[in-house]
Design a protein around this motif. Structure first.
Motif, mmCIF file in Angstrom:
data_model
loop_
_atom_site.group_PDB
_atom_site.id
_atom_site.type_symbol
_atom_site.label_atom_id
_atom_site.label_comp_id
_atom_site.label_asym_id
_atom_site.label_seq_id
_atom_site.Cartn_x
_atom_site.Cartn_y
_atom_site.Cartn_z
ATOM 1 N N MET A 263 -82.655 11.881 -68.899
ATOM 2 C CA MET A 263 -82.839 13.236 -68.347
ATOM 3 C C MET A 263 -81.513 13.848 -67.897
ATOM 4 O O MET A 263 -81.490 14.933 -67.349
ATOM 5 C CB MET A 263 -83.863 13.258 -67.205
ATOM 6 N N ILE A 264 -80.398 13.161 -68.158
ATOM 7 C CA ILE A 264 -79.107 13.621 -67.647
ATOM 8 C C ILE A 264 -78.229 14.173 -68.751
ATOM 9 O O ILE A 264 -78.412 13.881 -69.934
ATOM 10 C CB ILE A 264 -78.352 12.458 -66.950
ATOM 11 N N LYS A 265 -77.264 15.013 -68.334
ATOM 12 C CA LYS A 265 -76.198 15.425 -69.243
ATOM 13 C C LYS A 265 -74.965 14.586 -68.916
ATOM 14 O O LYS A 265 -74.362 13.962 -69.757
ATOM 15 C CB LYS A 265 -75.907 16.921 -69.051
ATOM 16 N N HIS A 266 -74.640 14.534 -67.604
ATOM 17 C CA HIS A 266 -73.468 13.770 -67.189
ATOM 18 C C HIS A 266 -73.678 13.267 -65.761
ATOM 19 O O HIS A 266 -74.132 14.008 -64.895
ATOM 20 C CB HIS A 266 -72.212 14.650 -67.254
ATOM 21 N N VAL A 267 -73.336 12.005 -65.520
ATOM 22 C CA VAL A 267 -73.532 11.416 -64.199
ATOM 23 C C VAL A 267 -72.201 10.944 -63.632
ATOM 24 O O VAL A 267 -71.452 10.211 -64.283
ATOM 25 C CB VAL A 267 -74.496 10.207 -64.260
ATOM 26 N N THR A 268 -71.863 11.394 -62.421
ATOM 27 C CA THR A 268 -70.815 10.764 -61.618
ATOM 28 C C THR A 268 -71.462 10.439 -60.286
ATOM 29 O O THR A 268 -72.584 10.890 -60.013
ATOM 30 C CB THR A 268 -69.615 11.705 -61.368
ATOM 31 N N LYS A 271 -71.926 13.897 -58.519
ATOM 32 C CA LYS A 271 -72.876 14.911 -59.005
ATOM 33 C C LYS A 271 -73.373 14.580 -60.409
ATOM 34 O O LYS A 271 -72.630 14.070 -61.238
ATOM 35 C CB LYS A 271 -72.182 16.294 -59.017
ATOM 36 N N THR A 272 -74.653 14.897 -60.608
ATOM 37 C CA THR A 272 -75.239 14.704 -61.930
ATOM 38 C C THR A 272 -75.650 16.060 -62.486
ATOM 39 O O THR A 272 -76.205 16.890 -61.759
ATOM 40 C CB THR A 272 -76.470 13.789 -61.837
ATOM 41 N N THR A 273 -75.326 16.285 -63.752
ATOM 42 C CA THR A 273 -75.874 17.473 -64.411
ATOM 43 C C THR A 273 -76.982 17.002 -65.346
ATOM 44 O O THR A 273 -76.940 15.885 -65.856
ATOM 45 C CB THR A 273 -74.790 18.224 -65.207
ATOM 46 N N TYR A 274 -77.956 17.874 -65.504
ATOM 47 C CA TYR A 274 -79.171 17.452 -66.184
ATOM 48 C C TYR A 274 -79.225 17.928 -67.619
ATOM 49 O O TYR A 274 -78.633 18.948 -67.973
ATOM 50 C CB TYR A 274 -80.393 17.963 -65.410
ATOM 51 N N ALA A 275 -80.011 17.190 -68.389
ATOM 52 C CA ALA A 275 -80.272 17.584 -69.767
ATOM 53 C C ALA A 275 -81.100 18.867 -69.767
ATOM 54 O O ALA A 275 -81.717 19.228 -68.761
ATOM 55 C CB ALA A 275 -81.034 16.468 -70.481
ATOM 56 N N GLU A 276 -81.119 19.527 -70.885
ATOM 57 C CA GLU A 276 -81.973 20.717 -71.028
ATOM 58 C C GLU A 276 -83.435 20.266 -71.091
ATOM 59 O O GLU A 276 -83.727 19.152 -71.532
ATOM 60 C CB GLU A 276 -81.614 21.447 -72.327
#
Lengths: 414, 143
Positions: A263-268, A271-276
């Motif tokens: 469900m993620i685009k990028h994880v640190t 902060k995590t950004t999410y998939a579309e």
């Protein structure tokens, strides 16, 4: 007495169709099985069983991001299933989120509204004929946010009181969440009106389509519904999977439900950004085999023709209601003018479970109890009902067996 | 009669039935004949919740025997309850606590004791045993 085959004018092929459901070819307690518990779950045709077997014997592998051949094959099949289900309900594939089922789908929306849109003093509207799965998630959300759960009353016929509903719509209402078809009463609710009335006040609508999906054509874009939830296992598919349909704009706005892989685009760690969407809402390894089985199930229904199924079941329901009414002690619970094939009844003062036990002895599977609609049972002042619920493979012969079975139960119970 | 003798009697009674209908007719009749529980005991505390039907169970010591009265809102459940009471009521708590209940199986009604049946009968048997163990412990303390 007319024969069963003489009455099947709409669908003479039904006997051939029955042969595609291996489970129906058995005896229970010494009698050929009559399966009338389709509201709880439907049986599976060989097409679905085969698709699932082919997955595990041929290309079981985790989906998305795999470079090897099996993973790509599994990913293609999983996403193809999403396209098939989307086509079945008239949606775009990116508007279809795979969930564990209807309950999970409603919880997803309720959790999202709780986090993002629901505030103290707001209102959520449900109806008096909801399944517990469309009551409790909203109750939890309202309790946490000090919002109010409002309930559309149900008339004596088992229909929604639409005048009261109209009066309930106000700017504090954040969502209306109602069943398309009642699992207990069989009532088909006027969902087009409900959506139009709510939208006129800028309020989104969620439809619990669990009991509609196998019996009614669904066109979400025509309906203009905001969210729609359904389960595969009530549409001849496997358990453990269903969908949430959401309008793209809503799926963009709704916060993620569960965190995890996929469900993620990028994880640190910061902060995590999410998939579309829809992947934003599909954390973890999904039910891949079940999704593929679901795809096969909607393909099966589509090939038979949902309009034809609807017409056949309508005829069968009318026959069932008419035949059941010939039993003097029988009282129908729910007599909506627009009804589907879930038929609830009581026999005199007899407890539903007594009737259910005696029908089971005759190889007839019905459901007895409150059907996860306890507030509705309170409304009709009964501890539960006996419910016979129909599917495309049922016949007038099944109904005749049910009626004879009930008559025998009445004699035994005295 | 001992618990074992009571069970063997019931098994013998059921052997005469030719089909399931005769069997259920008898159970239904037992259900109708079961003396009603004193309404003052039909409380929520005495309620054993099954998913489908309700069973109320009251226990009290009469001399050195434990006596059960019960009721159910479903007549078949009530008939099964009557059988259970026929076997286990008016027995010493120690004997009830140690009893091996085999008659339900022997008369072909095992499915009614399965937890999935949810008719409260299995919960009732557990509750009967709990009462027996409780009264047994009490009598040990008093001695």
């Amino acid at each position: 007495m007319e024969t069963a085959t003489a009455k099947n004018t709409i669908w003479p092929d039904v006997e051939l169709i029955r042969n595609e459901f291996p489970i129906l070819q058995q005896t229970v307690n010494g009698n050929p099985l009559v399966y009338l518990d389709n509201g709880a779950t439907t049986q599976k045709p060989v097409q679905v069983i085969r698709a699932m077997q082919e997955y595990y014997t041929g290309y079981n592998s985790n989906v998305h991001r795999g470079v090897h051949t099996l993973s790509q094959k599994a990913t293609s099949a999983y996403e193809a299933a999403r396209h098939q289900v989307a086509a079945y309900i008239g949606a775009h594939h990116h508007e279809v989120v795979f969930t564990k089922g209807t309950t999970d789908a409603i919880n997803l929306v309720a959790a999202g509204f709780r986090r993002a849109f629901l505030h103290e003093g707001d209102e959520v509207i449900i109806s008096g004929m909801e399944h517990h799965s469309n009551i409790v998630p909203w109750q939890l959300a309202c309790e946490e946010k000090k919002a109010h759960l409002k309930v559309i009353p149900v008339t004596d016929q088992g229909e929604l009181d639409m005048d009261t509903f109209a009066a309930m719509l106000n700017p504090r209402v954040k969502i209306v969440s109602v069943a398309w078809v009642s699992n207990t009463l069989g009532t088909i609710n006027p969902v087009k009106d409900i959506i139009a009335m709510a939208h006129a006040k800028g309020i989104p609508v969620l439809l619990d389509a669990a009991q509609a999906a196998a019996h009614t054509p669904i066109k979400v874009h025509e309906l203009d519904v905001d969210f729609l939830a359904l389960s595969a296992h009530k549409v001849y598919g496997p358990t453990g999977i269903g969908i949430l349909y959401g309008k793209e704009s809503w799926l963009q706005q709704l916060p993620p439900y569960q965190g995890g892989g996929d469900m993620i685009k990028h994880v640190t760690f910061e902060k995590t950004t999410y998939a579309e969407p829809p992947l934003k809402f599909e954390a973890g390894t999904p039910a891949i085999c079940e999704a593929i089985g679901f795809g096969a199930a909607v393909a099966y229904v589509t090939q038979l023709g949902i309009h034809k199924i609807q017409a056949y079941e309508h005829q069968l329901t009318e026959y069932a209601v008419a035949q059941l009414k010939t039993i003097p002690e029988l009282r129908l619970i729910g007599e909506s003018r627009h009804r589907a094939g879930a038929i609830s009844f009581l026999i005199g003062q007899h407890h539903p479970s007594d009737v259910g036990v005696l029908l089971d002895q005759q190889g007839i599977a019905v459901r007895t109890g409150h059907h996860c609609t306890q507030p509705l049972m309170d409304r009709f002042e009964c501890p539960g009902t006996v419910r016979a619920s129909l599917a495309l493979y049922n016949t007038t012969a099944d109904i005749d067996r049910l009626v004879a079975g009930v008559q025998k139960a009445v004699t035994l119970l005295g | 009669m001992t618990i074992k003798e009571q069970q063997d009697n019931i098994i013998a009674d059921f052997e005469v039935f030719g089909d399931w209908m005769e069997k259920y007719e008898y159970i239904i009749q037992l259900g109708k004949d079961l003396p009603l529980i004193d309404p003052t005991y039909k409380t929520d505390d005495n309620l054993i919740r099954g998913c489908q039907s309700k069973v109320w169970l009251h226990a009290e010591m009469q001399g050195d025997k434990l006596v059960f009265t019960a009721d159910s809102d479903a007549v078949i459940t009530k008939g099964l309850v009557a059988l259970m009471i026929q076997v286990l009521s008016h027995q010493a708590p120690k004997d009830i606590a140690n009893a091996d209940i085999y008659f339900i199986d022997a008369i072909g009604l095992t499915s009614h004791l399965s937890p999935t049946r949810s008719n409260g009968l299995l919960s009732m048997l557990k509750q009967i045993k709990l009462y027996a163990i409780g009264y047994q412990a009490k009598s040990v303390q008093q001695n």
